[in-house]
Design an enzyme around this catalytic site. Structure first.
Site, PDB file in Angstrom:
ATOM      1  N   HIS A  48      -4.539   0.897   7.550  1.00 29.05           N
ATOM      2  CA  HIS A  48      -3.183   1.456   7.667  1.00 29.05           C
ATOM      3  C   HIS A  48      -2.996   2.607   6.676  1.00 29.05           C
ATOM      4  O   HIS A  48      -2.509   3.680   7.046  1.00 29.05           O
ATOM      5  CB  HIS A  48      -2.150   0.344   7.409  1.00 29.05           C
ATOM      6  N   GLU A  49      -3.396   2.388   5.427  1.00 28.51           N
ATOM      7  CA  GLU A  49      -3.241   3.442   4.409  1.00 28.51           C
ATOM      8  C   GLU A  49      -4.188   4.612   4.688  1.00 28.51           C
ATOM      9  O   GLU A  49      -3.821   5.774   4.502  1.00 28.51           O
ATOM     10  CB  GLU A  49      -3.468   2.884   2.999  1.00 28.51           C
TER      11      GLU A  49
ATOM     12  N   CYS B 251       5.894  -0.039   7.762  1.00 33.89           N
ATOM     13  CA  CYS B 251       5.509   1.099   6.927  1.00 33.89           C
ATOM     14  C   CYS B 251       6.700   1.534   6.095  1.00 33.89           C
ATOM     15  O   CYS B 251       7.819   1.604   6.612  1.00 33.89           O
ATOM     16  CB  CYS B 251       5.041   2.249   7.830  1.00 33.89           C
ATOM     17  N   LEU B 252       6.483   1.830   4.817  1.00 39.05           N
ATOM     18  CA  LEU B 252       7.573   2.259   3.944  1.00 39.05           C
ATOM     19  C   LEU B 252       8.205   3.564   4.409  1.00 39.05           C
ATOM     20  O   LEU B 252       9.381   3.810   4.146  1.00 39.05           O
ATOM     21  CB  LEU B 252       7.068   2.409   2.499  1.00 39.05           C
TER      22      LEU B 252
ATOM     23  N   HIS C 124      -2.849   7.132   7.007  1.00 39.39           N
ATOM     24  CA  HIS C 124      -1.916   8.101   6.416  1.00 39.39           C
ATOM     25  C   HIS C 124      -2.631   9.355   5.929  1.00 39.39           C
ATOM     26  O   HIS C 124      -2.096  10.456   6.073  1.00 39.39           O
ATOM     27  CB  HIS C 124      -1.158   7.472   5.235  1.00 39.39           C
TER      28      HIS C 124
ATOM     29  N   GLN D 220       2.780   9.902   1.682  1.00 36.80           N
ATOM     30  CA  GLN D 220       4.086   9.244   1.732  1.00 36.80           C
ATOM     31  C   GLN D 220       4.999   9.636   0.567  1.00 36.80           C
ATOM     32  O   GLN D 220       6.184   9.324   0.593  1.00 36.80           O
ATOM     33  CB  GLN D 220       3.920   7.728   1.740  1.00 36.80           C
TER      34      GLN D 220
ATOM     35  N   GLY E 255       0.844  -1.187   0.000  1.00 41.15           N
ATOM     36  CA  GLY E 255       0.000   0.000   0.000  1.00 41.15           C
ATOM     37  C   GLY E 255       0.878   1.234   0.000  1.00 41.15           C
ATOM     38  O   GLY E 255       2.039   1.191   0.432  1.00 41.15           O
TER      39      GLY E 255
END
Length: 196
Positions: free
Chosen positions: A147-148, A105-106, A151, A50, A45
């Site tokens: 999760h996304e 997380c990225l 953000h 991000q 995702g």
């Protein structure tokens, strides 16, 4: 085009993102670039904040989870073919008994922690053609979406940890924000000292 992923500590990750409309500039290119960026970083995702854009858009492709042998065949099948863009999303409801799952997380590389989330959600959004959708998801699929979604609300998974856990991670998070970490994808670090 692969874009740099914004690291922990950048203020854009703390903003509540804004809705966009169908004439958002170069939206098709942006979506293509986000897919390319996410796949390059081996993510499932990626949210617009991000990559430094405070807009309410994220995308999800859960196919890497489809091989997880701990999941039942139905859930594996649901994860295998799931690839979607969510624009102007709003979670209407989250239900069920909270459960733990190890998340990463990225934007926060090399940190993974167990996070509690409810197992089912109802979400409304517009797809990339700006057609309105309302859908219900559960299990791992719901978790990736939650999760996304966090953000675009300015929330990170580390915010959901106990205060003790947050204290234990503080130094590692500071190092990430300063770029003192090895990652195999392009990142932008907010607190790198200039001239080094």
């Amino acid at each position: 085009m692969i874009l740099p992923i914004v690291a922990y500590g950048d203020p854009v990750l703390r903003k509540v993102a804004k809705d966009i409309d169908s004439d958002y500039p170069k939206l098709t290119d942006l979506i293509a670039n986000m897919w390319e960026t996410m796949y390059n970083a081996h993510g499932v995702g990626l949210a617009a904040p991000q990559i430094g854009l405070p807009i309410r858009m994220f995308l999800v492709d859960t196919s890497p989870f489809a091989d997880d042998e701990d999941l039942g065949p139905e859930e594996q099948e649901a994860l295998k073919g799931f690839k979607k863009v969510f624009i102007n999303a709003k979670i209407e409801e989250e239900t069920g008994e909270e459960w733990d799952f190890n998340e990463g997380c990225l934007s926060i590389p090399d940190i993974r922690e167990d996070v509690k989330r409810k197992p089912q959600l109802r979400i409304s959004y517009v797809d990339e053609d700006f057609k309105p959708q309302t859908e219900i998801y559960d299990g791992l699929l719901a978790r990736v979406i939650q999760h996304e979604y966090d953000h675009i609300e300015g929330v990170l998974f580390t915010d959901k940890l106990s205060s003790l856990k947050k204290r234990l991670l503080k130094n590692r998070l500071d190092k990430i924000s300063k770029g003192k970490i090895n990652v195999d994808y392009k990142m932008r670090f907010p607190n790198i000292k200039k001239g080094r």
